[in-house]
Design a protein around this motif. Structure first.
Motif, PDB file in Angstrom:
ATOM      1  N   ILE A  23       0.776  -1.102  -0.133  1.00  0.00           N
ATOM      2  CA  ILE A  23      -0.057   0.010  -0.002  1.00  0.00           C
ATOM      3  C   ILE A  23       1.113   1.347   0.125  1.00  0.00           C
ATOM      4  N   ASP A  24       0.384   2.284  -0.848  1.00  0.00           N
ATOM      5  CA  ASP A  24       1.191   3.553  -1.125  1.00  0.00           C
ATOM      6  C   ASP A  24       0.024   4.414  -0.892  1.00  0.00           C
ATOM      7  N   CYS A  25       0.606   5.720  -0.525  1.00  0.00           N
ATOM      8  CA  CYS A  25      -0.030   6.776  -0.018  1.00  0.00           C
ATOM      9  C   CYS A  25       0.222   7.913  -1.141  1.00  0.00           C
ATOM     10  N   TYR A  26      -0.952   8.732  -1.787  1.00  0.00           N
ATOM     11  CA  TYR A  26      -0.758   9.706  -2.513  1.00  0.00           C
ATOM     12  C   TYR A  26      -1.478  10.837  -2.000  1.00  0.00           C
ATOM     13  N   MET A  27      -0.591  12.072  -1.828  1.00  0.00           N
ATOM     14  CA  MET A  27      -0.971  13.329  -1.624  1.00  0.00           C
ATOM     15  C   MET A  27      -1.514  14.110  -2.835  1.00  0.00           C
ATOM     16  N   LEU A  28      -2.866  14.608  -2.763  1.00  0.00           N
ATOM     17  CA  LEU A  28      -3.256  15.089  -4.011  1.00  0.00           C
ATOM     18  C   LEU A  28      -3.200  16.819  -4.106  1.00  0.00           C
ATOM     19  N   PHE A  29      -3.147  17.441  -5.105  1.00  0.00           N
ATOM     20  CA  PHE A  29      -3.162  18.844  -5.222  1.00  0.00           C
ATOM     21  C   PHE A  29      -3.775  19.198  -6.061  1.00  0.00           C
ATOM     22  N   GLU A  30      -4.325  20.745  -5.999  1.00  0.00           N
ATOM     23  CA  GLU A  30      -4.977  21.566  -6.914  1.00  0.00           C
ATOM     24  C   GLU A  30      -3.924  22.172  -8.060  1.00  0.00           C
ATOM     25  N   ASP A  31      -2.997  22.087  -7.676  1.00  0.00           N
ATOM     26  CA  ASP A  31      -1.864  22.628  -8.903  1.00  0.00           C
ATOM     27  C   ASP A  31      -0.585  21.919  -8.682  1.00  0.00           C
ATOM     28  N   HIS A  32       0.258  22.103  -9.566  1.00  0.00           N
ATOM     29  CA  HIS A  32       1.591  21.801  -9.338  1.00  0.00           C
ATOM     30  C   HIS A  32       2.670  22.549  -8.445  1.00  0.00           C
ATOM     31  N   THR A  33       2.148  23.738  -8.191  1.00  0.00           N
ATOM     32  CA  THR A  33       3.105  24.642  -7.343  1.00  0.00           C
ATOM     33  C   THR A  33       2.788  24.161  -6.010  1.00  0.00           C
ATOM     34  N   ASP A  34       1.818  24.035  -5.543  1.00  0.00           N
ATOM     35  CA  ASP A  34       1.570  23.287  -4.178  1.00  0.00           C
ATOM     36  C   ASP A  34       2.159  21.931  -3.994  1.00  0.00           C
ATOM     37  N   ALA A  35       1.996  21.105  -4.912  1.00  0.00           N
ATOM     38  CA  ALA A  35       2.836  19.861  -4.728  1.00  0.00           C
ATOM     39  C   ALA A  35       4.246  19.883  -4.627  1.00  0.00           C
ATOM     40  N   MET A  36       4.956  20.846  -5.652  1.00  0.00           N
ATOM     41  CA  MET A  36       6.416  21.243  -5.543  1.00  0.00           C
ATOM     42  C   MET A  36       6.697  21.638  -4.099  1.00  0.00           C
ATOM     43  N   ALA A  37       5.788  22.621  -3.540  1.00  0.00           N
ATOM     44  CA  ALA A  37       6.293  23.427  -2.231  1.00  0.00           C
ATOM     45  C   ALA A  37       6.050  22.202  -1.128  1.00  0.00           C
ATOM     46  N   MET A  38       5.064  21.413  -1.219  1.00  0.00           N
ATOM     47  CA  MET A  38       4.996  20.200  -0.191  1.00  0.00           C
ATOM     48  C   MET A  38       6.101  19.248  -0.372  1.00  0.00           C
ATOM     49  N   TYR A  39       6.618  18.999  -1.794  1.00  0.00           N
ATOM     50  CA  TYR A  39       7.825  17.986  -1.773  1.00  0.00           C
ATOM     51  C   TYR A  39       8.789  18.496  -1.106  1.00  0.00           C
ATOM     52  N   GLU A  40       9.113  19.877  -1.460  1.00  0.00           N
ATOM     53  CA  GLU A  40      10.316  20.520  -0.739  1.00  0.00           C
ATOM     54  C   GLU A  40      10.395  20.470   0.665  1.00  0.00           C
ATOM     55  N   ALA A  41       9.038  20.760   1.251  1.00  0.00           N
ATOM     56  CA  ALA A  41       9.076  20.728   2.675  1.00  0.00           C
ATOM     57  C   ALA A  41       9.206  19.228   3.346  1.00  0.00           C
ATOM     58  N   ALA A  42       8.654  18.376   2.636  1.00  0.00           N
ATOM     59  CA  ALA A  42       8.965  16.926   3.175  1.00  0.00           C
ATOM     60  C   ALA A  42      10.060  16.486   3.168  1.00  0.00           C
ATOM     61  N   ARG A  43      10.806  16.909   1.806  1.00  0.00           N
ATOM     62  CA  ARG A  43      12.317  16.587   1.725  1.00  0.00           C
ATOM     63  C   ARG A  43      13.281  17.196   2.970  1.00  0.00           C
ATOM     64  N   SER A  44      12.830  18.583   3.192  1.00  0.00           N
ATOM     65  CA  SER A  44      13.578  19.137   4.167  1.00  0.00           C
ATOM     66  C   SER A  44      13.468  18.657   5.563  1.00  0.00           C
ATOM     67  N   ALA A  45      12.194  17.972   5.767  1.00  0.00           N
ATOM     68  CA  ALA A  45      12.082  17.535   7.204  1.00  0.00           C
ATOM     69  C   ALA A  45      12.532  16.041   7.150  1.00  0.00           C
ATOM     70  N   GLY A  46      13.034  15.418   6.135  1.00  0.00           N
ATOM     71  CA  GLY A  46      13.938  14.189   6.127  1.00  0.00           C
ATOM     72  C   GLY A  46      13.056  13.104   5.649  1.00  0.00           C
ATOM     73  N   PHE A  47      11.895  13.359   4.812  1.00  0.00           N
ATOM     74  CA  PHE A  47      10.784  12.529   4.406  1.00  0.00           C
ATOM     75  C   PHE A  47      11.245  12.076   3.052  1.00  0.00           C
TER      76      PHE A  47
END
Length: 105
Positions: A23-47
């Motif tokens: 099982i995998d989880c998918y975080m869904l977004f309204e636009d790619h800008t929000d997706a990339m901001a969340m990606y950067e935040a998650a990577r910065s937090a060690g995920f």
């Protein structure tokens, strides 16, 4: 943003619907800008999220999602709430990636 998503419950439901499948989880977004901001935040937090196309089973406006390991999903969701990150939903599905795709021998 939807407050109060119980991703643990969604993971349990996916496990019941797809017994024996990863099982995998998918975080869904309204636009790619929000997706990339969340990606950067998650990577910065060690995920270890991965940018992915939105699975067909998901309903989302944008074609970009974050693929999050199920073990990290609750913490990534909490990070999104804490930092006020914009996202539409987080869903749990059986693994959509086929490791044998595009292999011809």
């Amino acid at each position: 943003m939807k407050q109060g998503i119980d991703i643990d419950q969604r993971i349990r439901e996916a496990e019941a619907a797809f017994p024996g499948r990863p099982i995998d989880c998918y975080m869904l977004f309204e636009d790619h800008t929000d997706a990339m901001a969340m990606y950067e935040a998650a990577r910065s937090a060690g995920f270890r999220p991965r940018v992915s196309t939105t699975p067909r089973q998901a309903q989302a406006c944008c074609g970009v999602a974050l693929l999050v390991q199920r073990e990290e999903a609750p913490a990534v969701l909490e990070l999104a709430y804490e930092q006020g990150m914009a996202f539409e939903n987080m869903i749990a599905l059986d693994r959509q990636i086929d490791p044998k795709r595009d292999r011809y021998c």
